[in-house]
Scaffold this motif. Structure first.
Motif, PDB file in Angstrom:
ATOM      1  N   TRP A 156     -25.293   3.462  26.676  1.00 48.55           N
ATOM      2  CA  TRP A 156     -24.203   3.670  25.748  1.00 48.55           C
ATOM      3  C   TRP A 156     -23.230   2.300  25.723  1.00 48.55           C
ATOM      4  O   TRP A 156     -22.312   2.080  24.922  1.00 48.55           O
ATOM      5  CB  TRP A 156     -23.519   4.767  25.740  1.00 48.55           C
ATOM      6  CG  TRP A 156     -23.059   5.268  26.979  1.00 48.55           C
ATOM      7  CD1 TRP A 156     -21.585   5.231  26.974  1.00 48.55           C
ATOM      8  CD2 TRP A 156     -23.275   5.862  27.879  1.00 48.55           C
ATOM      9  NE1 TRP A 156     -21.287   5.745  28.116  1.00 48.55           N
ATOM     10  CE2 TRP A 156     -22.100   5.887  28.912  1.00 48.55           C
ATOM     11  CE3 TRP A 156     -24.676   6.313  28.373  1.00 48.55           C
ATOM     12  CZ2 TRP A 156     -22.273   6.672  30.460  1.00 48.55           C
ATOM     13  CZ3 TRP A 156     -24.399   6.995  29.650  1.00 48.55           C
ATOM     14  CH2 TRP A 156     -23.547   6.859  30.538  1.00 48.55           C
ATOM     15  N   LEU A 157     -23.234   1.864  26.846  1.00 48.01           N
ATOM     16  CA  LEU A 157     -22.074   0.798  26.961  1.00 48.01           C
ATOM     17  C   LEU A 157     -22.625  -0.621  26.481  1.00 48.01           C
ATOM     18  O   LEU A 157     -22.185  -1.665  26.655  1.00 48.01           O
ATOM     19  CB  LEU A 157     -21.713   0.490  28.712  1.00 48.01           C
ATOM     20  CG  LEU A 157     -21.025   1.721  29.300  1.00 48.01           C
ATOM     21  CD1 LEU A 157     -21.031   1.161  30.764  1.00 48.01           C
ATOM     22  CD2 LEU A 157     -20.108   2.261  28.492  1.00 48.01           C
ATOM     23  N   THR A 160     -20.647  -2.681  23.480  1.00 48.73           N
ATOM     24  CA  THR A 160     -19.265  -2.969  23.797  1.00 48.73           C
ATOM     25  C   THR A 160     -19.592  -4.149  24.767  1.00 48.73           C
ATOM     26  O   THR A 160     -18.853  -5.217  24.937  1.00 48.73           O
ATOM     27  CB  THR A 160     -18.438  -1.951  24.252  1.00 48.73           C
ATOM     28  OG1 THR A 160     -19.065  -1.301  25.106  1.00 48.73           O
ATOM     29  CG2 THR A 160     -18.233  -1.116  23.031  1.00 48.73           C
ATOM     30  N   ALA A 164     -18.488  -8.232  25.074  1.00 44.67           N
ATOM     31  CA  ALA A 164     -17.645  -8.836  25.690  1.00 44.67           C
ATOM     32  C   ALA A 164     -18.131  -9.816  26.592  1.00 44.67           C
ATOM     33  O   ALA A 164     -17.618 -10.996  26.838  1.00 44.67           O
ATOM     34  CB  ALA A 164     -16.924  -7.755  26.670  1.00 44.67           C
TER      35      ALA A 164
ATOM     36  N   PHE B  78     -14.212  -5.272  27.131  1.00 47.66           N
ATOM     37  CA  PHE B  78     -14.322  -5.024  28.683  1.00 47.66           C
ATOM     38  C   PHE B  78     -13.382  -3.976  28.932  1.00 47.66           C
ATOM     39  O   PHE B  78     -14.163  -2.964  29.780  1.00 47.66           O
ATOM     40  CB  PHE B  78     -13.827  -6.217  29.519  1.00 47.66           C
ATOM     41  CG  PHE B  78     -14.851  -7.183  29.976  1.00 47.66           C
ATOM     42  CD1 PHE B  78     -16.228  -6.909  30.406  1.00 47.66           C
ATOM     43  CD2 PHE B  78     -14.920  -8.435  29.524  1.00 47.66           C
ATOM     44  CE1 PHE B  78     -17.059  -7.698  31.009  1.00 47.66           C
ATOM     45  CE2 PHE B  78     -16.201  -9.406  29.774  1.00 47.66           C
ATOM     46  CZ  PHE B  78     -17.120  -8.972  30.652  1.00 47.66           C
ATOM     47  N   ILE B  80     -12.654  -1.546  26.989  1.00 47.50           N
ATOM     48  CA  ILE B  80     -13.198  -0.195  26.157  1.00 47.50           C
ATOM     49  C   ILE B  80     -14.442   0.052  27.084  1.00 47.50           C
ATOM     50  O   ILE B  80     -14.697   1.444  27.100  1.00 47.50           O
ATOM     51  CB  ILE B  80     -13.728  -0.569  24.660  1.00 47.50           C
ATOM     52  CG1 ILE B  80     -12.453  -0.886  24.059  1.00 47.50           C
ATOM     53  CG2 ILE B  80     -14.496   0.410  24.186  1.00 47.50           C
ATOM     54  CD1 ILE B  80     -12.591  -1.634  22.738  1.00 47.50           C
ATOM     55  N   THR B  81     -15.223  -0.826  27.530  1.00 49.35           N
ATOM     56  CA  THR B  81     -16.454  -0.696  28.057  1.00 49.35           C
ATOM     57  C   THR B  81     -15.946   0.382  29.639  1.00 49.35           C
ATOM     58  O   THR B  81     -16.829   1.469  29.720  1.00 49.35           O
ATOM     59  CB  THR B  81     -17.058  -1.846  28.622  1.00 49.35           C
ATOM     60  OG1 THR B  81     -17.440  -2.570  27.502  1.00 49.35           O
ATOM     61  CG2 THR B  81     -18.615  -1.489  29.440  1.00 49.35           C
ATOM     62  N   LEU B  84     -15.254   4.037  28.322  1.00 50.77           N
ATOM     63  CA  LEU B  84     -16.656   4.632  27.899  1.00 50.77           C
ATOM     64  C   LEU B  84     -17.482   5.087  29.134  1.00 50.77           C
ATOM     65  O   LEU B  84     -18.106   5.992  29.205  1.00 50.77           O
ATOM     66  CB  LEU B  84     -17.528   3.769  26.938  1.00 50.77           C
ATOM     67  CG  LEU B  84     -16.877   3.322  25.520  1.00 50.77           C
ATOM     68  CD1 LEU B  84     -17.896   2.603  24.696  1.00 50.77           C
ATOM     69  CD2 LEU B  84     -16.854   4.854  24.765  1.00 50.77           C
ATOM     70  N   TRP B  85     -17.211   4.040  30.029  1.00 51.20           N
ATOM     71  CA  TRP B  85     -17.980   4.388  31.158  1.00 51.20           C
ATOM     72  C   TRP B  85     -17.567   5.716  32.184  1.00 51.20           C
ATOM     73  O   TRP B  85     -17.943   6.538  32.506  1.00 51.20           O
ATOM     74  CB  TRP B  85     -17.965   3.269  32.423  1.00 51.20           C
ATOM     75  CG  TRP B  85     -18.655   3.292  33.533  1.00 51.20           C
ATOM     76  CD1 TRP B  85     -19.125   4.300  34.527  1.00 51.20           C
ATOM     77  CD2 TRP B  85     -19.903   2.132  34.088  1.00 51.20           C
ATOM     78  NE1 TRP B  85     -19.819   4.052  35.338  1.00 51.20           N
ATOM     79  CE2 TRP B  85     -20.352   2.832  35.040  1.00 51.20           C
ATOM     80  CE3 TRP B  85     -19.848   0.816  33.340  1.00 51.20           C
ATOM     81  CZ2 TRP B  85     -21.225   1.969  35.915  1.00 51.20           C
ATOM     82  CZ3 TRP B  85     -20.884   0.112  34.251  1.00 51.20           C
ATOM     83  CH2 TRP B  85     -21.557   0.788  35.277  1.00 51.20           C
ATOM     84  N   GLY B  88     -18.233   8.713  30.073  1.00 57.54           N
ATOM     85  CA  GLY B  88     -19.907   8.904  30.119  1.00 57.54           C
ATOM     86  C   GLY B  88     -19.867   9.723  31.552  1.00 57.54           C
ATOM     87  O   GLY B  88     -21.222  10.565  31.457  1.00 57.54           O
ATOM     88  N   GLU B  89     -19.255   9.548  32.505  1.00 59.35           N
ATOM     89  CA  GLU B  89     -19.504  10.063  33.617  1.00 59.35           C
ATOM     90  C   GLU B  89     -18.823  11.687  33.900  1.00 59.35           C
ATOM     91  O   GLU B  89     -19.237  12.184  34.707  1.00 59.35           O
ATOM     92  CB  GLU B  89     -18.864   9.278  34.814  1.00 59.35           C
ATOM     93  CG  GLU B  89     -19.678   8.170  34.975  1.00 59.35           C
ATOM     94  CD  GLU B  89     -19.191   7.446  36.462  1.00 59.35           C
ATOM     95  OE1 GLU B  89     -18.342   7.840  36.852  1.00 59.35           O
ATOM     96  OE2 GLU B  89     -20.148   6.530  36.911  1.00 59.35           O
TER      97      GLU B  89
END
Lengths: 209, 213
Positions: A156-157, A160, A164, B78, B80-81, B84-85, B88-89
Protein backbone atom coordinates in the motif's frame (compact mmCIF):
# COMPACT_ATOMS: atom_id res chain seq x y z
CA UNK A 1 21.27 14.55 -39.60
CA UNK A 2 21.37 11.63 -37.18
CA UNK A 3 18.25 9.55 -36.78
CA UNK A 4 17.88 8.16 -33.27
CA UNK A 5 15.58 5.40 -34.55
CA UNK A 6 18.32 4.02 -36.82
CA UNK A 7 20.82 3.84 -33.96
CA UNK A 8 18.12 2.23 -31.81
CA UNK A 9 17.47 -0.49 -34.43
CA UNK A 10 21.22 -1.25 -34.72
CA UNK A 11 21.61 -1.63 -30.97
CA UNK A 12 18.30 -3.36 -30.27
CA UNK A 13 18.35 -6.05 -32.98
CA UNK A 14 21.12 -8.27 -31.51
CA UNK A 15 19.76 -7.74 -27.99
CA UNK A 16 16.32 -8.84 -29.11
CA UNK A 17 17.80 -12.10 -30.41
CA UNK A 18 19.67 -12.51 -27.12
CA UNK A 19 16.41 -12.18 -25.16
CA UNK A 20 15.08 -15.29 -26.93
CA UNK A 21 18.33 -17.25 -26.58
CA UNK A 22 19.09 -16.53 -22.91
CA UNK A 23 17.27 -17.71 -19.80
CA UNK A 24 16.68 -16.62 -16.23
CA UNK A 25 18.52 -13.64 -14.75
CA UNK A 26 20.52 -12.90 -17.93
CA UNK A 27 17.35 -12.81 -20.06
CA UNK A 28 15.66 -10.42 -17.63
CA UNK A 29 18.70 -8.12 -17.56
CA UNK A 30 18.96 -7.96 -21.37
CA UNK A 31 15.17 -7.48 -21.60
CA UNK A 32 15.27 -4.49 -19.27
CA UNK A 33 18.37 -3.13 -21.02
CA UNK A 34 16.31 -3.21 -24.21
CA UNK A 35 13.48 -1.42 -22.42
CA UNK A 36 16.01 1.22 -21.33
CA UNK A 37 16.97 1.79 -24.98
CA UNK A 38 13.26 2.09 -25.82
CA UNK A 39 12.72 4.55 -22.95
CA UNK A 40 15.54 6.69 -24.36
CA UNK A 41 13.97 6.64 -27.83
CA UNK A 42 10.59 7.65 -26.38
CA UNK A 43 12.26 10.35 -24.27
CA UNK A 44 13.74 11.73 -27.50
CA UNK A 45 10.23 12.07 -28.96
CA UNK A 46 8.62 13.41 -25.77
CA UNK A 47 11.42 15.92 -25.15
CA UNK A 48 11.02 17.13 -28.72
CA UNK A 49 7.34 17.93 -28.16
CA UNK A 50 7.89 19.44 -24.71
CA UNK A 51 10.80 21.53 -26.01
CA UNK A 52 8.60 22.98 -28.77
CA UNK A 53 5.86 23.80 -26.27
CA UNK A 54 8.31 25.26 -23.74
CA UNK A 55 10.24 27.37 -26.26
CA UNK A 56 7.03 28.68 -27.82
CA UNK A 57 5.89 29.53 -24.28
CA UNK A 58 8.92 31.80 -23.83
CA UNK A 59 11.32 29.41 -22.07
CA UNK A 60 14.89 29.20 -23.38
CA UNK A 61 16.49 25.88 -24.39
CA UNK A 62 18.81 25.70 -21.35
CA UNK A 63 15.90 26.11 -18.95
CA UNK A 64 14.05 23.35 -20.80
CA UNK A 65 17.07 21.00 -20.45
CA UNK A 66 17.39 21.83 -16.76
CA UNK A 67 13.74 21.95 -15.66
CA UNK A 68 11.71 19.67 -17.94
CA UNK A 69 13.88 17.06 -19.68
CA UNK A 70 14.86 15.26 -16.41
CA UNK A 71 11.19 14.90 -15.39
CA UNK A 72 10.25 13.24 -18.67
CA UNK A 73 13.34 10.99 -18.76
CA UNK A 74 13.06 9.75 -15.18
CA UNK A 75 9.34 8.97 -15.52
CA UNK A 76 10.01 6.99 -18.71
CA UNK A 77 12.84 5.08 -16.99
CA UNK A 78 10.65 4.25 -13.99
CA UNK A 79 7.65 3.01 -16.00
CA UNK A 80 9.04 -0.44 -17.02
CA UNK A 81 10.16 -1.14 -13.44
CA UNK A 82 6.82 -0.02 -11.98
CA UNK A 83 4.99 -2.27 -14.47
CA UNK A 84 7.28 -5.18 -13.58
CA UNK A 85 6.63 -4.63 -9.86
CA UNK A 86 2.87 -4.36 -10.31
CA UNK A 87 2.41 -7.39 -12.57
CA UNK A 88 5.13 -9.91 -11.69
CA UNK A 89 5.63 -9.29 -7.93
CA UNK A 90 9.40 -9.79 -8.11
CA UNK A 91 11.99 -10.17 -5.35
CA UNK A 92 13.76 -7.04 -4.09
CA UNK A 93 17.08 -7.99 -5.74
CA UNK A 94 15.36 -8.36 -9.10
CA UNK A 95 13.83 -4.88 -8.81
CA UNK A 96 17.27 -3.31 -8.24
CA UNK A 97 18.95 -5.14 -11.14
CA UNK A 98 16.02 -4.39 -13.47
CA UNK A 99 16.11 -0.67 -12.65
CA UNK A 100 19.88 -0.62 -13.19
CA UNK A 101 19.50 -2.41 -16.54
CA UNK A 102 16.93 0.19 -17.68
CA UNK A 103 19.26 3.02 -16.62
CA UNK A 104 22.26 1.47 -18.40
CA UNK A 105 20.22 0.90 -21.57
CA UNK A 106 19.08 4.52 -21.48
CA UNK A 107 22.63 5.79 -20.96
CA UNK A 108 23.94 3.61 -23.80
CA UNK A 109 21.57 4.94 -26.46
CA UNK A 110 21.99 8.52 -25.23
CA UNK A 111 25.79 8.27 -25.30
CA UNK A 112 25.88 6.62 -28.74
CA UNK A 113 23.56 9.30 -30.08
CA UNK A 114 25.72 12.03 -28.52
CA UNK A 115 28.92 10.60 -29.99
CA UNK A 116 27.24 10.19 -33.40
CA UNK A 117 26.15 13.83 -33.28
CA UNK A 118 29.29 15.46 -31.95
CA UNK A 119 32.01 13.09 -33.21
CA UNK A 120 34.16 10.43 -31.60
CA UNK A 121 37.55 11.79 -32.66
CA UNK A 122 38.66 13.08 -29.26
CA UNK A 123 39.14 10.53 -26.49
CA UNK A 124 38.84 13.08 -23.61
CA UNK A 125 35.40 14.10 -24.91
CA UNK A 126 34.24 10.47 -24.95
CA UNK A 127 35.75 9.86 -21.50
CA UNK A 128 34.01 12.89 -19.99
CA UNK A 129 30.72 11.91 -21.59
CA UNK A 130 30.99 8.27 -20.49
CA UNK A 131 32.07 8.98 -16.93
CA UNK A 132 29.63 11.85 -16.32
CA UNK A 133 26.30 11.35 -18.13
CA UNK A 134 26.79 7.57 -18.21
CA UNK A 135 27.34 7.30 -14.45
CA UNK A 136 24.63 9.89 -13.77
CA UNK A 137 21.99 7.67 -15.44
CA UNK A 138 23.29 4.68 -13.48
CA UNK A 139 23.03 6.67 -10.22
CA UNK A 140 19.46 7.74 -11.01
CA UNK A 141 18.64 4.12 -11.83
CA UNK A 142 20.20 3.00 -8.54
CA UNK A 143 18.12 5.58 -6.61
CA UNK A 144 15.01 4.27 -8.40
CA UNK A 145 15.94 0.61 -7.93
CA UNK A 146 16.89 0.69 -4.25
CA UNK A 147 14.10 3.13 -3.43
CA UNK A 148 11.36 1.18 -5.21
CA UNK A 149 12.63 -2.13 -3.80
CA UNK A 150 12.44 -0.64 -0.30
CA UNK A 151 8.94 0.87 -0.52
CA UNK A 152 7.71 -2.32 -2.22
CA UNK A 153 8.00 -4.11 1.14
CA UNK A 154 4.52 -2.81 1.91
CA UNK A 155 2.26 -2.84 -1.12
CA UNK A 156 0.00 0.00 0.00
CA UNK A 157 3.06 2.24 0.17
CA UNK A 158 4.01 1.62 -3.45
CA UNK A 159 2.05 4.65 -4.77
CA UNK A 160 3.33 7.37 -2.43
CA UNK A 161 6.78 5.82 -2.06
CA UNK A 162 7.32 5.39 -5.81
CA UNK A 163 6.38 9.00 -6.48
CA UNK A 164 8.80 10.20 -3.78
CA UNK A 165 11.64 8.08 -5.20
CA UNK A 166 11.02 9.35 -8.76
CA UNK A 167 11.11 12.94 -7.43
CA UNK A 168 14.51 12.29 -5.77
CA UNK A 169 15.99 10.77 -8.95
CA UNK A 170 14.59 13.62 -11.08
CA UNK A 171 16.15 16.31 -8.88
CA UNK A 172 19.56 14.61 -8.93
CA UNK A 173 19.33 14.43 -12.75
CA UNK A 174 18.26 18.09 -12.95
CA UNK A 175 21.12 19.20 -10.68
CA UNK A 176 23.60 17.45 -13.00
CA UNK A 177 21.98 19.09 -16.06
CA UNK A 178 22.06 22.49 -14.31
CA UNK A 179 25.79 22.20 -13.58
CA UNK A 180 26.88 20.92 -17.00
CA UNK A 181 24.77 23.55 -18.78
CA UNK A 182 26.82 26.27 -17.02
CA UNK A 183 30.37 27.32 -17.88
CA UNK A 184 33.75 27.07 -16.15
CA UNK A 185 34.11 25.56 -12.70
CA UNK A 186 30.39 24.71 -12.46
CA UNK A 187 30.63 22.49 -15.51
CA UNK A 188 33.69 20.77 -14.05
CA UNK A 189 31.77 20.17 -10.83
CA UNK A 190 28.91 18.73 -12.87
CA UNK A 191 31.24 16.26 -14.56
CA UNK A 192 32.62 14.93 -11.28
CA UNK A 193 29.28 14.96 -9.39
CA UNK A 194 28.09 11.52 -10.65
CA UNK A 195 31.44 9.87 -9.83
CA UNK A 196 31.39 11.35 -6.29
CA UNK A 197 27.77 10.25 -5.78
CA UNK A 198 28.61 6.76 -7.10
CA UNK A 199 31.54 6.48 -4.67
CA UNK A 200 29.31 7.60 -1.76
CA UNK A 201 26.58 5.08 -2.65
CA UNK A 202 29.05 2.20 -3.05
CA UNK A 203 30.73 3.02 0.28
CA UNK A 204 27.35 3.14 2.01
CA UNK A 205 26.28 -0.18 0.46
CA UNK A 206 29.53 -1.85 1.60
CA UNK A 207 29.08 -0.56 5.14
CA UNK A 208 25.51 -1.89 5.30
CA UNK A 209 26.47 -5.30 3.87
CA UNK B 1 23.94 41.37 -3.75
CA UNK B 2 21.20 42.85 -1.54
CA UNK B 3 21.20 42.34 2.23
CA UNK B 4 18.02 40.25 2.15
CA UNK B 5 19.48 37.96 -0.53
CA UNK B 6 22.66 37.51 1.52
CA UNK B 7 20.64 36.59 4.60
CA UNK B 8 18.53 34.23 2.51
CA UNK B 9 21.66 32.52 1.16
CA UNK B 10 23.18 32.18 4.66
CA UNK B 11 19.87 30.70 5.76
CA UNK B 12 19.98 28.25 2.85
CA UNK B 13 23.52 27.26 3.86
CA UNK B 14 22.37 26.57 7.43
CA UNK B 15 19.42 24.56 6.14
CA UNK B 16 21.61 22.55 3.77
CA UNK B 17 24.09 21.85 6.60
CA UNK B 18 21.25 20.69 8.89
CA UNK B 19 19.74 18.54 6.15
CA UNK B 20 23.10 16.96 5.27
CA UNK B 21 23.72 16.16 8.93
CA UNK B 22 20.31 14.58 9.54
CA UNK B 23 20.38 12.72 6.21
CA UNK B 24 23.79 11.18 7.03
CA UNK B 25 22.71 10.38 10.59
CA UNK B 26 19.51 8.74 9.30
CA UNK B 27 21.40 6.63 6.76
CA UNK B 28 23.76 5.44 9.50
CA UNK B 29 20.85 4.18 11.64
CA UNK B 30 18.99 0.97 10.89
CA UNK B 31 15.25 0.44 10.62
CA UNK B 32 12.59 1.40 8.10
CA UNK B 33 11.73 4.72 9.79
CA UNK B 34 15.26 6.06 9.34
CA UNK B 35 15.53 4.70 5.78
CA UNK B 36 12.43 6.68 4.79
CA UNK B 37 13.54 9.72 6.80
CA UNK B 38 16.91 9.61 5.02
CA UNK B 39 14.96 9.64 1.74
CA UNK B 40 12.87 12.61 2.90
CA UNK B 41 15.84 14.65 4.12
CA UNK B 42 17.91 13.83 1.02
CA UNK B 43 15.04 14.89 -1.21
CA UNK B 44 14.70 18.24 0.60
CA UNK B 45 18.48 18.64 0.49
CA UNK B 46 18.56 18.04 -3.29
CA UNK B 47 15.81 20.64 -3.75
CA UNK B 48 17.68 23.22 -1.67
CA UNK B 49 20.98 22.52 -3.49
CA UNK B 50 19.26 22.87 -6.88
CA UNK B 51 17.59 26.11 -5.79
CA UNK B 52 20.84 27.62 -4.55
CA UNK B 53 22.91 26.47 -7.55
CA UNK B 54 20.32 28.03 -9.85
CA UNK B 55 20.72 31.31 -7.95
CA UNK B 56 24.52 31.20 -8.24
CA UNK B 57 24.70 30.14 -11.88
CA UNK B 58 21.89 32.24 -13.34
CA UNK B 59 21.80 35.03 -10.75
CA UNK B 60 18.13 34.43 -9.93
CA UNK B 61 15.94 31.86 -8.20
CA UNK B 62 13.90 29.65 -10.56
CA UNK B 63 10.65 31.27 -11.66
CA UNK B 64 7.47 29.36 -12.49
CA UNK B 65 7.73 25.57 -12.32
CA UNK B 66 11.03 24.28 -10.95
CA UNK B 67 12.42 20.81 -10.40
CA UNK B 68 13.23 21.94 -6.84
CA UNK B 69 9.46 21.99 -6.18
CA UNK B 70 9.24 18.35 -7.26
CA UNK B 71 11.95 17.60 -4.75
CA UNK B 72 10.04 19.28 -1.91
CA UNK B 73 6.88 17.41 -2.93
CA UNK B 74 8.94 14.21 -2.90
CA UNK B 75 9.82 14.99 0.73
CA UNK B 76 6.13 15.25 1.64
CA UNK B 77 5.46 11.91 -0.05
CA UNK B 78 8.30 10.26 1.88
CA UNK B 79 6.75 11.60 5.11
CA UNK B 80 3.26 10.42 4.05
CA UNK B 81 4.81 6.98 3.38
CA UNK B 82 6.13 6.92 6.97
CA UNK B 83 2.63 7.72 8.28
CA UNK B 84 1.02 5.04 6.11
CA UNK B 85 3.66 2.51 7.19
CA UNK B 86 2.93 3.28 10.84
CA UNK B 87 -0.83 3.08 10.31
CA UNK B 88 -0.43 -0.14 8.33
CA UNK B 89 1.34 -1.87 11.19
CA UNK B 90 -1.56 -1.26 13.55
CA UNK B 91 -3.93 -4.09 14.35
CA UNK B 92 -7.67 -3.96 13.57
CA UNK B 93 -8.33 -3.18 17.24
CA UNK B 94 -6.01 -0.20 17.07
CA UNK B 95 -7.53 0.96 13.78
CA UNK B 96 -10.99 0.95 15.39
CA UNK B 97 -9.77 3.40 18.01
CA UNK B 98 -8.70 5.74 15.19
CA UNK B 99 -12.23 6.17 13.84
CA UNK B 100 -13.49 8.86 16.25
CA UNK B 101 -10.50 11.01 15.43
CA UNK B 102 -10.96 11.01 11.67
CA UNK B 103 -13.35 13.98 11.70
CA UNK B 104 -11.23 16.02 14.10
CA UNK B 105 -8.17 15.29 11.99
CA UNK B 106 -9.89 16.87 8.98
CA UNK B 107 -9.16 20.22 10.69
CA UNK B 108 -5.49 19.96 9.69
CA UNK B 109 -6.03 19.66 5.90
CA UNK B 110 -8.74 22.34 6.13
CA UNK B 111 -6.20 24.78 7.57
CA UNK B 112 -3.69 23.83 4.84
CA UNK B 113 -6.31 24.31 2.08
CA UNK B 114 -7.38 27.72 3.49
CA UNK B 115 -3.77 28.92 3.68
CA UNK B 116 -3.14 27.78 0.11
CA UNK B 117 -6.37 29.45 -1.02
CA UNK B 118 -5.16 32.77 0.42
CA UNK B 119 -1.83 32.23 -1.32
CA UNK B 120 -3.62 31.44 -4.60
CA UNK B 121 -5.85 34.53 -4.36
CA UNK B 122 -2.82 36.76 -3.77
CA UNK B 123 -0.25 35.15 -6.07
CA UNK B 124 -2.11 32.91 -8.55
CA UNK B 125 -0.39 29.82 -9.94
CA UNK B 126 -3.17 27.25 -9.75
CA UNK B 127 -1.10 24.22 -10.84
CA UNK B 128 1.82 24.80 -8.44
CA UNK B 129 -0.61 25.54 -5.59
CA UNK B 130 -2.44 22.30 -6.24
CA UNK B 131 0.85 20.36 -6.45
CA UNK B 132 1.82 21.55 -2.97
CA UNK B 133 -1.63 21.66 -1.38
CA UNK B 134 -2.62 18.02 -2.00
CA UNK B 135 0.41 16.27 -0.42
CA UNK B 136 0.66 18.81 2.42
CA UNK B 137 -3.04 18.28 3.24
CA UNK B 138 -2.60 14.50 3.22
CA UNK B 139 0.49 14.75 5.40
CA UNK B 140 -1.25 17.06 7.86
CA UNK B 141 -4.29 14.76 8.03
CA UNK B 142 -2.37 11.54 8.68
CA UNK B 143 0.00 13.17 11.15
CA UNK B 144 -2.82 14.66 13.24
CA UNK B 145 -4.83 11.42 13.04
CA UNK B 146 -1.93 9.28 14.27
CA UNK B 147 -0.99 11.88 16.87
CA UNK B 148 -4.52 11.99 18.33
CA UNK B 149 -5.30 8.29 18.15
CA UNK B 150 -1.83 7.37 19.38
CA UNK B 151 -2.48 9.36 22.52
CA UNK B 152 -5.83 7.66 23.06
CA UNK B 153 -4.40 4.17 22.99
CA UNK B 154 -1.41 4.40 25.25
CA UNK B 155 -0.41 0.93 26.27
CA UNK B 156 -1.12 -0.52 22.83
CA UNK B 157 2.26 0.55 21.56
CA UNK B 158 4.62 3.50 21.75
CA UNK B 159 2.59 6.45 20.40
CA UNK B 160 4.84 8.55 18.19
CA UNK B 161 3.95 11.80 19.91
CA UNK B 162 7.03 13.88 19.30
CA UNK B 163 7.63 12.80 15.76
CA UNK B 164 4.11 13.62 14.53
CA UNK B 165 4.13 16.90 16.42
CA UNK B 166 7.37 17.79 14.62
CA UNK B 167 5.85 16.84 11.25
CA UNK B 168 2.82 19.06 11.93
CA UNK B 169 5.19 21.92 12.82
CA UNK B 170 7.07 21.27 9.55
CA UNK B 171 3.79 21.48 7.58
CA UNK B 172 2.81 24.69 9.37
CA UNK B 173 6.19 26.36 8.77
CA UNK B 174 6.11 25.31 5.10
CA UNK B 175 2.67 26.89 4.68
CA UNK B 176 3.65 30.04 6.53
CA UNK B 177 6.66 30.37 4.21
CA UNK B 178 4.30 30.28 1.24
CA UNK B 179 2.01 32.84 2.79
CA UNK B 180 4.75 35.24 3.89
CA UNK B 181 6.28 35.16 0.39
CA UNK B 182 2.93 36.19 -1.09
CA UNK B 183 2.71 39.14 1.31
CA UNK B 184 6.11 40.30 0.06
CA UNK B 185 7.72 40.36 3.50
CA UNK B 186 11.32 39.19 3.17
CA UNK B 187 11.98 39.40 6.91
CA UNK B 188 9.02 37.20 7.86
CA UNK B 189 9.84 34.75 5.04
CA UNK B 190 13.46 34.49 6.20
CA UNK B 191 12.31 33.99 9.79
CA UNK B 192 10.11 31.05 8.75
CA UNK B 193 12.87 29.72 6.51
CA UNK B 194 15.15 29.79 9.55
CA UNK B 195 12.47 28.02 11.60
CA UNK B 196 12.40 25.31 8.93
CA UNK B 197 15.93 24.22 9.89
CA UNK B 198 14.68 23.91 13.47
CA UNK B 199 11.65 21.86 12.38
CA UNK B 200 13.91 19.49 10.42
CA UNK B 201 16.29 18.99 13.35
CA UNK B 202 13.30 18.51 15.67
CA UNK B 203 11.87 15.86 13.34
CA UNK B 204 15.10 13.86 13.40
CA UNK B 205 15.47 14.25 17.16
CA UNK B 206 11.85 13.12 17.68
CA UNK B 207 12.32 10.09 15.43
CA UNK B 208 15.50 9.14 17.29
CA UNK B 209 13.65 9.56 20.61
CA UNK B 210 10.84 7.28 19.38
CA UNK B 211 13.34 4.69 18.23
CA UNK B 212 15.09 4.53 21.59
CA UNK B 213 11.81 4.59 23.59
Amino acid sequence: MIYLENIFVCLAAPLLIAVFLLEGEARRFIGFFLLGLTACLLAGYCNGYIEQAAVSGGLDYTQFVVQFAPVCEEILKALPVLFYMAVFEPKRRSIVSSALAVGLGFATLENVNHIANYGAVELPFALVRGFSAGIMHAICAAILGYGLAFVYQRKWLALTGSFAVICAATTFHATYNLLVSAQGVWRGLGYILPAVAAAAIMTELRIHK
Amino acid sequence: MKMTETIHLINQFIQIACLSAVAILSVRRSGWLFRLLAGAFSCYLLGDVFYMLHMWIYGQFPSGFSVAYLSYIGTYFFLITIDLWLAGEWTNEQKKTMRPYRRISMAAPTVVVVLHLIYYIRDGGFFINLLFCVPLSLLAYYSLLILLSGGAQSGLGAPPWWYHGAVLLFVLVENMMFLSSSFGSDTVYTAFDFLMSGAILLMYWAAAKEATA
